[in-house]
Design a protein around this motif. Structure first.
Motif, PDB file in Angstrom:
ATOM      1  N   PHE A  18     -41.361  14.488  34.214  1.00 40.84           N
ATOM      2  CA  PHE A  18     -39.801  14.108  34.997  1.00 40.84           C
ATOM      3  C   PHE A  18     -39.304  13.128  33.485  1.00 40.84           C
ATOM      4  O   PHE A  18     -38.890  13.198  32.497  1.00 40.84           O
ATOM      5  CB  PHE A  18     -39.240  12.992  35.526  1.00 40.84           C
ATOM      6  CG  PHE A  18     -39.959  11.155  35.928  1.00 40.84           C
ATOM      7  CD1 PHE A  18     -38.984  11.028  35.087  1.00 40.84           C
ATOM      8  CD2 PHE A  18     -40.585  10.617  35.729  1.00 40.84           C
ATOM      9  CE1 PHE A  18     -38.388   9.403  34.865  1.00 40.84           C
ATOM     10  CE2 PHE A  18     -40.948   9.422  34.540  1.00 40.84           C
ATOM     11  CZ  PHE A  18     -39.843   8.794  34.324  1.00 40.84           C
ATOM     12  N   LEU A  19     -37.127  13.575  34.273  1.00 41.19           N
ATOM     13  CA  LEU A  19     -36.045  13.125  32.713  1.00 41.19           C
ATOM     14  C   LEU A  19     -35.869  12.453  33.489  1.00 41.19           C
ATOM     15  O   LEU A  19     -35.478  12.499  34.475  1.00 41.19           O
ATOM     16  CB  LEU A  19     -35.433  14.698  33.191  1.00 41.19           C
ATOM     17  CG  LEU A  19     -34.407  14.888  31.889  1.00 41.19           C
ATOM     18  CD1 LEU A  19     -34.805  14.150  30.776  1.00 41.19           C
ATOM     19  CD2 LEU A  19     -33.204  16.009  31.986  1.00 41.19           C
ATOM     20  N   LEU A  20     -35.402  11.543  32.168  1.00 40.74           N
ATOM     21  CA  LEU A  20     -34.909  10.134  32.433  1.00 40.74           C
ATOM     22  C   LEU A  20     -32.972  10.695  32.223  1.00 40.74           C
ATOM     23  O   LEU A  20     -33.454  11.056  30.934  1.00 40.74           O
ATOM     24  CB  LEU A  20     -35.764   9.046  31.899  1.00 40.74           C
ATOM     25  CG  LEU A  20     -35.503   7.717  32.640  1.00 40.74           C
ATOM     26  CD1 LEU A  20     -35.118   7.396  33.730  1.00 40.74           C
ATOM     27  CD2 LEU A  20     -35.784   6.754  31.504  1.00 40.74           C
ATOM     28  N   GLY A  21     -32.478  10.051  33.597  1.00 42.49           N
ATOM     29  CA  GLY A  21     -31.106  10.367  32.669  1.00 42.49           C
ATOM     30  C   GLY A  21     -30.480  10.739  34.000  1.00 42.49           C
ATOM     31  O   GLY A  21     -30.909  10.336  35.179  1.00 42.49           O
ATOM     32  N   ALA A  22     -29.266  11.121  33.711  1.00 39.86           N
ATOM     33  CA  ALA A  22     -27.932  11.606  35.046  1.00 39.86           C
ATOM     34  C   ALA A  22     -28.808  12.410  36.118  1.00 39.86           C
ATOM     35  O   ALA A  22     -28.748  13.432  35.450  1.00 39.86           O
ATOM     36  CB  ALA A  22     -26.697  11.514  34.389  1.00 39.86           C
ATOM     37  N   ARG A  23     -28.534  11.661  37.128  1.00 37.43           N
ATOM     38  CA  ARG A  23     -28.316  13.543  38.244  1.00 37.43           C
ATOM     39  C   ARG A  23     -27.964  14.489  38.317  1.00 37.43           C
ATOM     40  O   ARG A  23     -28.452  15.692  38.599  1.00 37.43           O
ATOM     41  CB  ARG A  23     -28.341  12.581  39.458  1.00 37.43           C
ATOM     42  CG  ARG A  23     -28.569  10.920  39.941  1.00 37.43           C
ATOM     43  CD  ARG A  23     -30.438  11.116  39.901  1.00 37.43           C
ATOM     44  NE  ARG A  23     -30.543  12.193  41.913  1.00 37.43           N
ATOM     45  CZ  ARG A  23     -31.438  12.031  41.474  1.00 37.43           C
ATOM     46  NH1 ARG A  23     -32.260  12.348  41.199  1.00 37.43           N
ATOM     47  NH2 ARG A  23     -32.107  12.377  43.073  1.00 37.43           N
ATOM     48  N   GLU A  24     -26.658  14.590  37.375  1.00 34.25           N
ATOM     49  CA  GLU A  24     -26.285  15.519  36.508  1.00 34.25           C
ATOM     50  C   GLU A  24     -26.157  16.627  35.790  1.00 34.25           C
ATOM     51  O   GLU A  24     -26.090  17.792  35.557  1.00 34.25           O
ATOM     52  CB  GLU A  24     -24.286  15.025  36.466  1.00 34.25           C
ATOM     53  CG  GLU A  24     -23.852  14.260  37.377  1.00 34.25           C
ATOM     54  CD  GLU A  24     -24.518  12.898  37.187  1.00 34.25           C
ATOM     55  OE1 GLU A  24     -24.814  12.770  36.387  1.00 34.25           O
ATOM     56  OE2 GLU A  24     -23.489  12.444  37.878  1.00 34.25           O
ATOM     57  N   MET A  25     -27.959  16.188  35.416  1.00 40.74           N
ATOM     58  CA  MET A  25     -28.877  17.016  34.356  1.00 40.74           C
ATOM     59  C   MET A  25     -29.498  17.820  35.446  1.00 40.74           C
ATOM     60  O   MET A  25     -30.114  18.572  34.543  1.00 40.74           O
ATOM     61  CB  MET A  25     -29.211  15.656  33.438  1.00 40.74           C
ATOM     62  CG  MET A  25     -28.326  15.115  32.650  1.00 40.74           C
ATOM     63  SD  MET A  25     -29.756  14.383  31.428  1.00 40.74           S
ATOM     64  CE  MET A  25     -30.157  15.234  30.679  1.00 40.74           C
ATOM     65  N   GLU A  26     -29.506  18.015  36.595  1.00 42.68           N
ATOM     66  CA  GLU A  26     -30.589  18.729  37.424  1.00 42.68           C
ATOM     67  C   GLU A  26     -30.561  20.452  37.296  1.00 42.68           C
ATOM     68  O   GLU A  26     -31.638  20.481  36.780  1.00 42.68           O
ATOM     69  CB  GLU A  26     -30.425  18.103  38.720  1.00 42.68           C
ATOM     70  CG  GLU A  26     -31.532  16.989  39.583  1.00 42.68           C
ATOM     71  CD  GLU A  26     -31.127  16.712  40.454  1.00 42.68           C
ATOM     72  OE1 GLU A  26     -31.873  16.155  41.026  1.00 42.68           O
ATOM     73  OE2 GLU A  26     -30.370  17.282  41.337  1.00 42.68           O
ATOM     74  N   ASP A  27     -29.317  20.907  37.034  1.00 39.36           N
ATOM     75  CA  ASP A  27     -29.069  21.736  37.017  1.00 39.36           C
ATOM     76  C   ASP A  27     -29.434  22.990  35.354  1.00 39.36           C
ATOM     77  O   ASP A  27     -29.670  23.870  34.958  1.00 39.36           O
ATOM     78  CB  ASP A  27     -27.247  22.288  36.540  1.00 39.36           C
ATOM     79  CG  ASP A  27     -26.819  21.840  38.163  1.00 39.36           C
ATOM     80  OD1 ASP A  27     -27.562  21.797  39.019  1.00 39.36           O
ATOM     81  OD2 ASP A  27     -25.734  21.780  37.996  1.00 39.36           O
ATOM     82  N   SER A  28     -29.716  21.717  34.111  1.00 34.11           N
ATOM     83  CA  SER A  28     -30.497  21.928  32.986  1.00 34.11           C
ATOM     84  C   SER A  28     -31.491  21.059  32.596  1.00 34.11           C
ATOM     85  O   SER A  28     -32.313  21.193  31.170  1.00 34.11           O
ATOM     86  CB  SER A  28     -29.239  21.176  31.768  1.00 34.11           C
ATOM     87  OG  SER A  28     -29.305  20.462  32.047  1.00 34.11           O
ATOM     88  N   ALA A  29     -32.197  20.854  34.134  1.00 36.65           N
ATOM     89  CA  ALA A  29     -33.746  19.915  33.164  1.00 36.65           C
ATOM     90  C   ALA A  29     -34.902  20.705  33.409  1.00 36.65           C
ATOM     91  O   ALA A  29     -36.417  20.046  33.440  1.00 36.65           O
ATOM     92  CB  ALA A  29     -33.746  18.626  34.440  1.00 36.65           C
ATOM     93  N   GLU A  30     -34.402  22.184  33.258  1.00 37.85           N
ATOM     94  CA  GLU A  30     -36.212  23.173  33.268  1.00 37.85           C
ATOM     95  C   GLU A  30     -36.944  23.119  34.866  1.00 37.85           C
ATOM     96  O   GLU A  30     -38.276  22.995  33.985  1.00 37.85           O
ATOM     97  CB  GLU A  30     -36.088  23.185  32.231  1.00 37.85           C
ATOM     98  CG  GLU A  30     -35.602  23.475  31.434  1.00 37.85           C
ATOM     99  CD  GLU A  30     -36.330  23.041  29.243  1.00 37.85           C
ATOM    100  OE1 GLU A  30     -37.531  22.787  29.512  1.00 37.85           O
ATOM    101  OE2 GLU A  30     -35.118  23.570  28.426  1.00 37.85           O
ATOM    102  N   GLY A  31     -36.275  22.507  35.908  1.00 40.05           N
ATOM    103  CA  GLY A  31     -37.443  22.438  36.967  1.00 40.05           C
ATOM    104  C   GLY A  31     -38.023  21.038  36.704  1.00 40.05           C
ATOM    105  O   GLY A  31     -38.712  20.756  38.029  1.00 40.05           O
TER     106      GLY A  31
END
Length: 76
Positions: A18-31
């Protein structure tokens, strides 16, 4: 931060990332799923390193332990 982990005691040794970061990053989180540092799992991982075992309480109240398999900067 891109974090790969597995649950302690999981007979399959299946890993999840998973990606640990801001929820706004979902668009660039590569799935990848995005967990905030304030989430139970996210806050347990803050300050931990590869190979560490951390515990956290899931939203359903269950105590879980995970081993951090890898943690690398997210470059997406």
């Amino acid at each position: 931060m891109k974090v790969t982990y597995k649950f302690v005691g999981d007979a399959d040794d299946e890993v999840e990332t998973f990606l640990l970061g801001a929820r706004e990053m979902e668009d660039s989180a590569e799935g990848l799923k995005v967990y905030s540092p304030q989430s139970p799992l996210g806050s347990a991982i803050i300050g931990a390193q590869k190979g560490d075992t951390v515990a956290y309480t899931a939203p359903n109240g269950k105590e879980l332990q995970v081993v951090i398999v890898d943690a690398v900067p997210f470059t997406g």
